[in-house]
Motif scaffolding. Structure first.
Motif, mmCIF file in Angstrom:
data_model
loop_
_atom_site.group_PDB
_atom_site.id
_atom_site.type_symbol
_atom_site.label_atom_id
_atom_site.label_comp_id
_atom_site.label_asym_id
_atom_site.label_seq_id
_atom_site.Cartn_x
_atom_site.Cartn_y
_atom_site.Cartn_z
ATOM 1 N N THR A 12 0.800 -1.229 0.000
ATOM 2 C CA THR A 12 0.000 0.000 0.000
ATOM 3 C C THR A 12 0.832 1.277 0.000
ATOM 4 O O THR A 12 0.289 2.367 0.081
ATOM 5 C CB THR A 12 -0.950 0.027 1.210
ATOM 6 N N ARG A 13 2.158 1.153 -0.085
ATOM 7 C CA ARG A 13 2.996 2.352 -0.178
ATOM 8 C C ARG A 13 4.343 1.970 -0.789
ATOM 9 O O ARG A 13 4.719 0.798 -0.831
ATOM 10 C CB ARG A 13 3.196 3.021 1.174
ATOM 11 N N TYR A 34 -0.803 -4.683 4.738
ATOM 12 C CA TYR A 34 -0.024 -3.617 5.352
ATOM 13 C C TYR A 34 0.035 -3.885 6.845
ATOM 14 O O TYR A 34 -0.799 -4.608 7.397
ATOM 15 C CB TYR A 34 -0.639 -2.238 5.069
ATOM 16 N N ASP A 37 0.590 1.436 8.763
ATOM 17 C CA ASP A 37 0.253 2.734 8.179
ATOM 18 C C ASP A 37 -1.159 2.700 7.584
ATOM 19 O O ASP A 37 -1.341 2.545 6.373
ATOM 20 C CB ASP A 37 1.289 3.099 7.113
ATOM 21 N N ARG A 38 -2.145 2.853 8.453
ATOM 22 C CA ARG A 38 -3.537 2.771 8.006
ATOM 23 C C ARG A 38 -3.882 3.908 7.032
ATOM 24 O O ARG A 38 -4.660 3.705 6.097
ATOM 25 C CB ARG A 38 -4.478 2.809 9.209
ATOM 26 N N GLU A 39 -3.296 5.081 7.251
ATOM 27 C CA GLU A 39 -3.609 6.213 6.373
ATOM 28 C C GLU A 39 -3.219 5.919 4.926
ATOM 29 O O GLU A 39 -4.000 6.156 4.002
ATOM 30 C CB GLU A 39 -2.887 7.471 6.864
ATOM 31 N N SER A 40 -2.018 5.391 4.715
ATOM 32 C CA SER A 40 -1.590 5.039 3.360
ATOM 33 C C SER A 40 -2.455 3.930 2.784
ATOM 34 O O SER A 40 -2.784 3.939 1.589
ATOM 35 C CB SER A 40 -0.123 4.608 3.357
ATOM 36 N N GLU A 42 -5.638 3.222 3.505
ATOM 37 C CA GLU A 42 -6.953 3.741 3.148
ATOM 38 C C GLU A 42 -6.880 4.600 1.882
ATOM 39 O O GLU A 42 -7.782 4.568 1.035
ATOM 40 C CB GLU A 42 -7.531 4.539 4.315
ATOM 41 N N LYS A 43 -5.808 5.348 1.750
ATOM 42 C CA LYS A 43 -5.626 6.172 0.552
ATOM 43 C C LYS A 43 -5.476 5.294 -0.691
ATOM 44 O O LYS A 43 -6.076 5.565 -1.736
ATOM 45 C CB LYS A 43 -4.400 7.063 0.720
ATOM 46 N N GLN A 55 -4.957 -5.418 6.921
ATOM 47 C CA GLN A 55 -3.915 -5.223 7.933
ATOM 48 C C GLN A 55 -3.484 -6.562 8.504
ATOM 49 O O GLN A 55 -4.306 -7.338 9.013
ATOM 50 C CB GLN A 55 -4.412 -4.318 9.059
#
Length: 245
Positions: A12-13, A34, A37-40, A42-43, A55
């Motif tokens: 995811t990143r 992932y 880094d939940r923000e990355s 979700e993005k 996750q």
């Protein structure tokens, strides 16, 4: 007929996200694991149609087993598995704790073992697939303060070769090894925003440039595509000529 499924750890990143996106472009649905880094995550899930973020702590054997069972139950059998997730905890050898050692080895080497062991039987029963393990140049050439990381990536190379022997001819297993790839993490770790440090790095690369995440994705596309059906148990180094082994 449903689109084939790919599983990408650390997907995811950074490099992993580029690999996920390339597989989507090749017509796969992607389940991208992932860790934190939940923000990355979700993005990526919002921006990339065809990507489902999940996750998973790859250093936890039971969590990996549960995640694999969920993938098989909810998404089906993968045609492609990319063991990409990795962790660094750099420290001098004599100062390295048991936890420093275990955390890196469990994420970088045990995690791929647990996940591949859980998914490979379904892949074999389905008639085939491709597994790509993302290695590192430090799995071949050592560096200071990285005995845990170097050992984990060296182990991943042998893991690749052993799986290639045991899962053939149904599943191909190869190792993709990025060199100096221009990601935010690498720039931070190697202080490459310093022009002098960047110039020193470029002096070591015959191609005179940093690699891009798309360079790595190009190599993945080759490894999992029809042009590489006779490639098995190999390491493919994408490094601009920096490491000529």
């Amino acid at each position: 007929m449903p689109e084939p499924l790919a599983v990408v750890t650390g997907g995811t990143r950074g490099i992993g996200l580029a690999l996920s996106r390339r597989l989507i472009g090749m017509g796969h649905r992607v389940v991208a694991f992932y860790a934190h880094d939940r923000e990355s995550a979700e993005k990526a899930e919002a921006n990339d149609a065809g990507l489902t973020a999940l996750q998973v702590d790859l250093a936890d054997a039971s969590a990996v087993a549960d995640a694999a069972a969920r993938v098989l139950a909810e998404h089906g059998t993968p045609a492609v598995l990319v063991n990409n997730a990795g962790r660094n905890i750099d420290r001098p050898f004599l100062e390295m704790s048991d936890e420093d050692w275990r955390a890196v080895l469990d994420t970088n080497l045990s995690g791929p073992f647990w996940l591949t062991r859980a998914l490979a039987p379904a892949m074999l029963a389905a008639g085939g697939g491709s597994i790509v393990n993302i290695g590192a140049t430090t799995g071949i050439r050592p560096r200071v303060d990285g005995v845990n990381y170097c050992a984990s990536k060296a182990g991943l190379l042998q893991f690749t070769k052993c799986l290639a022997l045991e899962l053939a001819p149904t599943i191909r297993v190869n190792c993709l090894i990025p060199g100096m790839i221009d990601t935010e993490e690498l720039r931070t770790r190697w202080r490459l925003d310093d022009p002098e440090r960047m110039e020193q790095t470029l002096d070591e690369i015959p191609s005179r440039r940093m690699g891009t995440v798309e360079d790595v994705a190009d190599a993945l596309e080759f490894l999992v595509g029809p042009a590489a059906t006779y490639l098995n148990g190999q390491k493919l180094i994408i490094d601009g000529g920096q490491f000529m082994w």
